[in-house]
Design an enzyme around this catalytic site. Structure first.
Site, PDB file in Angstrom:
ATOM      1  N   CYS A   1       0.808  -1.094  -0.343  1.00  0.00           N
ATOM      2  CA  CYS A   1       0.194   0.368  -0.431  1.00  0.00           C
ATOM      3  C   CYS A   1       0.929   1.330  -0.074  1.00  0.00           C
ATOM      4  CB  CYS A   1      -1.150   0.295   1.004  1.00  0.00           C
ATOM      5  SG  CYS A   1       0.094  -0.184   2.469  1.00  0.00           S
TER       6      CYS A   1
ATOM      7  N   ASN B   1       2.361   1.636   4.609  1.00  0.00           N
ATOM      8  CA  ASN B   1       2.143   0.319   5.210  1.00  0.00           C
ATOM      9  C   ASN B   1       2.187   0.240   6.415  1.00  0.00           C
ATOM     10  OD1 ASN B   1       5.407  -1.974   5.729  1.00  0.00           O
ATOM     11  ND2 ASN B   1       3.187  -2.344   5.175  1.00  0.00           N
TER      12      ASN B   1
ATOM     13  N   CYS C   1      -1.726   0.943   7.499  1.00  0.00           N
ATOM     14  CA  CYS C   1      -3.245   0.403   7.559  1.00  0.00           C
ATOM     15  C   CYS C   1      -3.805  -0.712   6.403  1.00  0.00           C
ATOM     16  CB  CYS C   1      -3.772   1.908   6.662  1.00  0.00           C
ATOM     17  SG  CYS C   1      -4.020   3.224   8.063  1.00  0.00           S
ATOM     18  N   ARG C   2      -3.720   0.096   5.390  1.00  0.00           N
ATOM     19  CA  ARG C   2      -4.031  -1.704   4.740  1.00  0.00           C
ATOM     20  C   ARG C   2      -3.155  -2.739   4.228  1.00  0.00           C
ATOM     21  NH1 ARG C   2      -5.437   1.810  -0.873  1.00  0.00           N
ATOM     22  NH2 ARG C   2      -3.506   2.981   0.029  1.00  0.00           N
ATOM     23  N   SER C   3      -1.952  -2.280   3.952  1.00  0.00           N
ATOM     24  CA  SER C   3      -1.433  -4.223   3.610  1.00  0.00           C
ATOM     25  C   SER C   3      -0.694  -4.795   4.908  1.00  0.00           C
ATOM     26  CB  SER C   3       0.621  -3.403   3.158  1.00  0.00           C
ATOM     27  OG  SER C   3       0.811  -2.658   3.735  1.00  0.00           O
TER      28      SER C   3
ATOM     29  N   ASP D   1      -8.187   3.877   0.451  1.00  0.00           N
ATOM     30  CA  ASP D   1      -7.183   4.593   1.804  1.00  0.00           C
ATOM     31  C   ASP D   1      -7.979   4.374   2.927  1.00  0.00           C
ATOM     32  OD1 ASP D   1      -5.569   5.525   3.265  1.00  0.00           O
ATOM     33  OD2 ASP D   1      -5.187   6.487   1.660  1.00  0.00           O
TER      34      ASP D   1
HETATM   35  P1  4NP Z   1      -1.693   2.867   3.952  1.00  0.00           P
HETATM   36  O1  4NP Z   1      -2.499   4.208   4.278  1.00  0.00           O
HETATM   37  O2  4NP Z   1      -1.206   3.095   2.785  1.00  0.00           O
HETATM   38  O3  4NP Z   1      -3.286   1.906   3.872  1.00  0.00           O
HETATM   39  O4  4NP Z   1      -1.081   1.995   5.205  1.00  0.00           O
HETATM   40  C1  4NP Z   1      -1.665   5.443   4.671  1.00  0.00           C
HETATM   41  C2  4NP Z   1      -0.759   5.538   5.721  1.00  0.00           C
HETATM   42  C3  4NP Z   1      -0.433   6.211   5.684  1.00  0.00           C
HETATM   43  C4  4NP Z   1      -0.958   7.800   4.912  1.00  0.00           C
HETATM   44  C5  4NP Z   1      -1.254   7.579   3.953  1.00  0.00           C
HETATM   45  C6  4NP Z   1      -2.021   6.016   3.574  1.00  0.00           C
HETATM   46  N1  4NP Z   1      -0.458   9.108   5.671  1.00  0.00           N
HETATM   47  O5  4NP Z   1      -0.473   9.687   4.245  1.00  0.00           O
HETATM   48  O6  4NP Z   1       1.006   9.477   6.134  1.00  0.00           O
END
Ligand code: 4NP
Length: 162
Positions: free
Chosen positions: A12, A15, A17-19, A129
């Site tokens: 993702c 790293n 939330c989703r992955s 997201d």
């Molecule tokens: P992820 O979500 O890609 O599913 O881990 C996010 C986590 C952090 C951020 C964006 C999306 N960020 O902008 O810090």
């Protein structure tokens, strides 16, 4: 195919939330089926914002509520991952594009797919997201990943048996 060679990487943006959630759900399914010796899994982000960080507290809470333990520290995708892993699953189109931009990605393009190519109920090909979202958004992500990883495991097991 050699089952011991199946290595799956979830990707993702951050790293956190989703992955890491996809990895944790998939790891639980692998353990429940006694396939730990045959399938290896990991997750990473295309960005470096959260290298070394634990998953987002909302992800940890959601995973716990759904009976899934999550244990991961953030790391950034590296082009060596394209060599090491057999299957690289992007959470959305933007991350998919960034994976394809890595050095020598064209040699590994057959391994790179969208996570939701394994989701039978996909009305979109993206895992949304949830970072700026609500608890409900985190639960929606969980349900997408639960379905997708179930189908992914079935597809890998089918290949073991063929
Ligand atoms: P992820 O979500 O890609 O599913 O881990 C996010 C986590 C952090 C951020 C964006 C999306 N960020 O902008 O810090």
């Amino acid at each position: 195919m050699n089952p011991s060679s199946t290595k799956v990487l979830f990707v993702c943006l951050g790293n956190i939330c989703r992955s890491p959630l996809a990895e944790a759900i998939f790891r639980k399914k692998i353990k429940d089926k006694g396939l730990e010796d045959y399938i290896i899994t990991d997750s990473c982000g295309t960005a470096n914002y959260h290298v070394g960080d634990s998953p987002d507290p909302r992800t940890i809470k959601n995973a716990m509520q759904n009976g899934v333990a999550i244990n991961h520290l953030g790391r950034q995708l590296h082009h060596h991952d394209l060599v090491h892993f057999d299957l690289i699953l992007a959470m959305d189109e933007s991350n998919l594009r960034n994976i394809h931009r890595l050095p020598n990605a064209s040699q590994h393009s057959h391994k790179i797919k969208l996570m939701r190519s394994y989701d039978v109920y996909a009305d979109t090909m993206e895992v949304p997201d949830p970072y700026y979202g609500t608890e409900q958004d985190f639960q929606q992500v969980f349900e997408i990943l639960e379905r997708s990883t179930e189908n992914l495991l079935a597809a890998i097991q089918e290949r073991f048996n063929s």
